[in-house]
Design an enzyme around this catalytic site. Structure first.
Site, PDB file in Angstrom:
ATOM      1  N   ASN A  12      94.903 -18.057 -47.880  1.00  0.00           N
ATOM      2  CA  ASN A  12      95.990 -17.412 -47.139  1.00  0.00           C
ATOM      3  C   ASN A  12      95.615 -16.061 -46.536  1.00  0.00           C
ATOM      4  O   ASN A  12      96.243 -15.611 -45.595  1.00  0.00           O
ATOM      5  CB  ASN A  12      97.169 -17.259 -48.127  1.00  0.00           C
ATOM      6  CG  ASN A  12      98.217 -16.302 -47.640  1.00  0.00           C
ATOM      7  OD1 ASN A  12      99.005 -16.639 -46.764  1.00  0.00           O
ATOM      8  ND2 ASN A  12      98.240 -15.090 -48.192  1.00  0.00           N
TER       9      ASN A  12
ATOM     10  N   TYR B  14      92.966 -14.539 -32.625  1.00  0.00           N
ATOM     11  CA  TYR B  14      93.769 -15.164 -33.694  1.00  0.00           C
ATOM     12  C   TYR B  14      93.979 -16.655 -33.406  1.00  0.00           C
ATOM     13  O   TYR B  14      93.801 -17.496 -34.281  1.00  0.00           O
ATOM     14  CB  TYR B  14      95.106 -14.422 -33.796  1.00  0.00           C
ATOM     15  CG  TYR B  14      96.010 -14.841 -34.928  1.00  0.00           C
ATOM     16  CD1 TYR B  14      95.902 -14.248 -36.186  1.00  0.00           C
ATOM     17  CD2 TYR B  14      97.004 -15.806 -34.747  1.00  0.00           C
ATOM     18  CE1 TYR B  14      96.749 -14.606 -37.225  1.00  0.00           C
ATOM     19  CE2 TYR B  14      97.864 -16.169 -35.780  1.00  0.00           C
ATOM     20  CZ  TYR B  14      97.731 -15.566 -37.015  1.00  0.00           C
ATOM     21  OH  TYR B  14      98.567 -15.924 -38.043  1.00  0.00           O
TER      22      TYR B  14
ATOM     23  N   THR C 250     106.975 -10.593 -42.496  1.00  0.00           N
ATOM     24  CA  THR C 250     106.028 -10.031 -43.478  1.00  0.00           C
ATOM     25  C   THR C 250     105.442  -8.753 -42.878  1.00  0.00           C
ATOM     26  O   THR C 250     105.613  -8.491 -41.681  1.00  0.00           O
ATOM     27  CB  THR C 250     104.839 -10.990 -43.758  1.00  0.00           C
ATOM     28  OG1 THR C 250     103.964 -10.972 -42.617  1.00  0.00           O
ATOM     29  CG2 THR C 250     105.272 -12.402 -44.044  1.00  0.00           C
TER      30      THR C 250
HETATM   31  N1  LIG Z   1     103.570 -13.447 -40.768  1.00  0.00           N
HETATM   32  C1  LIG Z   1     103.471 -14.391 -39.840  1.00  0.00           C
HETATM   33  O1  LIG Z   1     104.247 -14.404 -38.865  1.00  0.00           O
HETATM   34  C2  LIG Z   1     102.439 -15.475 -39.953  1.00  0.00           C
HETATM   35  C3  LIG Z   1     102.579 -16.601 -39.124  1.00  0.00           C
HETATM   36  C4  LIG Z   1     101.629 -17.611 -39.205  1.00  0.00           C
HETATM   37  C5  LIG Z   1     100.569 -17.510 -40.093  1.00  0.00           C
HETATM   38  N2  LIG Z   1     100.467 -16.400 -40.873  1.00  0.00           N
HETATM   39  C6  LIG Z   1      99.304 -16.328 -41.756  1.00  0.00           C
HETATM   40  O2  LIG Z   1      99.726 -16.153 -43.087  1.00  0.00           O
HETATM   41  C7  LIG Z   1      98.708 -15.470 -43.822  1.00  0.00           C
HETATM   42  C8  LIG Z   1      99.349 -14.324 -44.611  1.00  0.00           C
HETATM   43  O3  LIG Z   1      99.962 -13.471 -43.689  1.00  0.00           O
HETATM   44  P1  LIG Z   1     101.169 -12.493 -44.064  1.00  0.00           P
HETATM   45  O4  LIG Z   1     102.069 -12.513 -42.892  1.00  0.00           O
HETATM   46  O5  LIG Z   1     101.680 -12.780 -45.415  1.00  0.00           O
HETATM   47  O6  LIG Z   1     100.356 -11.109 -43.983  1.00  0.00           O
HETATM   48  P2  LIG Z   1     100.272  -9.845 -44.973  1.00  0.00           P
HETATM   49  O7  LIG Z   1      99.583  -8.798 -44.164  1.00  0.00           O
HETATM   50  O8  LIG Z   1     101.596  -9.561 -45.574  1.00  0.00           O
HETATM   51  O9  LIG Z   1      99.306 -10.350 -46.137  1.00  0.00           O
HETATM   52  C9  LIG Z   1      97.943 -10.602 -45.929  1.00  0.00           C
HETATM   53  C10 LIG Z   1      97.188 -10.252 -47.207  1.00  0.00           C
HETATM   54  O10 LIG Z   1      95.815 -10.625 -47.002  1.00  0.00           O
HETATM   55  C11 LIG Z   1      95.010  -9.598 -47.558  1.00  0.00           C
HETATM   56  N3  LIG Z   1      93.693  -9.613 -46.903  1.00  0.00           N
HETATM   57  C12 LIG Z   1      93.393  -9.203 -45.643  1.00  0.00           C
HETATM   58  N4  LIG Z   1      92.080  -9.303 -45.430  1.00  0.00           N
HETATM   59  C13 LIG Z   1      91.526  -9.786 -46.570  1.00  0.00           C
HETATM   60  C14 LIG Z   1      90.206 -10.090 -46.961  1.00  0.00           C
HETATM   61  N5  LIG Z   1      89.165  -9.876 -46.130  1.00  0.00           N
HETATM   62  N6  LIG Z   1      89.984 -10.599 -48.198  1.00  0.00           N
HETATM   63  C15 LIG Z   1      91.009 -10.775 -49.061  1.00  0.00           C
HETATM   64  N7  LIG Z   1      92.294 -10.471 -48.750  1.00  0.00           N
HETATM   65  C16 LIG Z   1      92.548  -9.986 -47.517  1.00  0.00           C
HETATM   66  C17 LIG Z   1      95.780  -8.312 -47.271  1.00  0.00           C
HETATM   67  O11 LIG Z   1      95.342  -7.241 -48.110  1.00  0.00           O
HETATM   68  C18 LIG Z   1      97.206  -8.745 -47.519  1.00  0.00           C
HETATM   69  O12 LIG Z   1      97.606  -8.528 -48.853  1.00  0.00           O
HETATM   70  C19 LIG Z   1      97.656 -15.035 -42.792  1.00  0.00           C
HETATM   71  O13 LIG Z   1      96.568 -15.928 -42.804  1.00  0.00           O
HETATM   72  C20 LIG Z   1      98.411 -15.140 -41.482  1.00  0.00           C
HETATM   73  O14 LIG Z   1      97.573 -15.355 -40.385  1.00  0.00           O
HETATM   74  C21 LIG Z   1     101.365 -15.381 -40.836  1.00  0.00           C
END
Ligand SMILES: NC(=O)c1ccc[n+]([C@@H]2O[C@H](COP(=O)([O-])OP(=O)(O)OC[C@H]3O[C@@H](n4cnc5c(N)ncnc54)[C@H](O)[C@@H]3O)[C@@H](O)[C@H]2O)c1
Length: 245
Positions: free
Chosen positions: A88, A152, A187
């Site tokens: 994730n 992305y 988020t």
């Molecule tokens: N929020 C959205 O709208 C959305 C939509 C589609 C997909 N996503 C995907 O969901 C996933 C989580 O996103 P979120 O919205 O919860 O974001 P978020 O920023 O709340 O959480 C992401 C977490 O990943 C950790 N992280 C970042 N780089 C890292 C690394 N190199 N190694 C280990 N940990 C690392 C961060 O410290 C953070 O705690 C991501 O892959 C994102 O692309 C999010």
């Protein structure tokens, strides 16, 4: 439903990773929460305690294969096996191609695509013995284009297709590999966006709002469980109808 299942969740410290840690733990999983930011440990432990969740926090950066190899080896030593992995961890970026530096492009690919590959690779090495379930967090933007989301969209499309190939290669070992593809979810990842842009995004989701992290977490829980025993190689859109248009 996931009683005693040893589960690794990367990017556990906030948003979807945090909600999924709680969701899986509240269904009996033992969660190894992984994040690059050690300072997320306290909030992760506090949130897990609210659901009486079992697990430990470990610091690792998905960009570095040695750290990921150590994470899996040490986790198997500590817990005996790995049953479920939710890849994730990820970052976002809005930059048009002609303004995107090679460094920023590479950072995106390193975290959002290569990081998923490293975690899948080391999960598969251990899961080959007795099966398992891997869920990769892609995005609806792995299926469609969108203004400015250059690196992305490329990385997430890679995750969607990587998921398909791994599903084919490892089905004979009893390993299922799927992706979740969220729409825009409330988020920290999208907190920096302007209110005007957020309202535009809301209007693009037929359901008329952004998603909540818990609405992705429940789909991950389903894909991780035996309820999804005939599902592999797919990507489940959790996008409030965005891509149905
Ligand atoms: N929020 C959205 O709208 C959305 C939509 C589609 C997909 N996503 C995907 O969901 C996933 C989580 O996103 P979120 O919205 O919860 O974001 P978020 O920023 O709340 O959480 C992401 C977490 O990943 C950790 N992280 C970042 N780089 C890292 C690394 N190199 N190694 C280990 N940990 C690392 C961060 O410290 C953070 O705690 C991501 O892959 C994102 O692309 C999010």
């Amino acid at each position: 439903m996931l009683e005693g299942k040893i589960t690794i969740i990367t990017g556990c410290g906030s948003g979807i990773g945090l909600a999924t840690s709680k969701e899986l733990a509240s269904h009996g999983a033992v969660v190894i929460g992984v994040d690059v930011q050690e300072e997320k440990k306290r909030v992760w432990e506090e949130e897990m305690a609210k659901v009486n969740g079992k697990g430990v926090f470990k610091k690792a950066d998905v960009r570095h294969e040695q750290e990921i190899e150590n994470l899996f080896t040490e986790s198997v030593k500590q817990f005996g096996t790995i049953d479920i992995v939710f890849n994730n961890a990820g970052i976002g970026d809005y930059t048009k191609a002609h303004e995107l530096s090679a460094k920023k492009w590479q950072l995106m690919i390193d975290i959002n695509l290569t990081g998923v590959f490293f975690c899948c690779k080391h999960a598969l090495m251990h899961m080959k013995e007795k099966g398992g379930s891997i869920i990769n967090n892609a995005s609806m933007l792995g299926h469609i284009g969108a203004p400015k989301v250059t690196s992305y969209t490329a990385a997430k499309a890679g995750v969607v297709n990587l998921t398909r190939t791994l599903a084919i290669d490892y089905a004979p070992y009893g390993i299922r590999v799927n992706a979740v593809c969220p729409g825009y979810i409330n988020t920290p990842l999208i907190q920096g966006l302007s209110e005007e842009f957020k309202n535009e995004l809301i209007n693009k989701h037929p359901i008329g709002r952004l998603g909540e992290p818990e609405e992705v977490a429940s789909v991950v829980r389903f894909l991780a469980s035996d309820d999804a025993s005939f599902i592999t190689g797919t990507s489940v859109l959790v996008d409030g109808g965005y891509t149905a248009q």
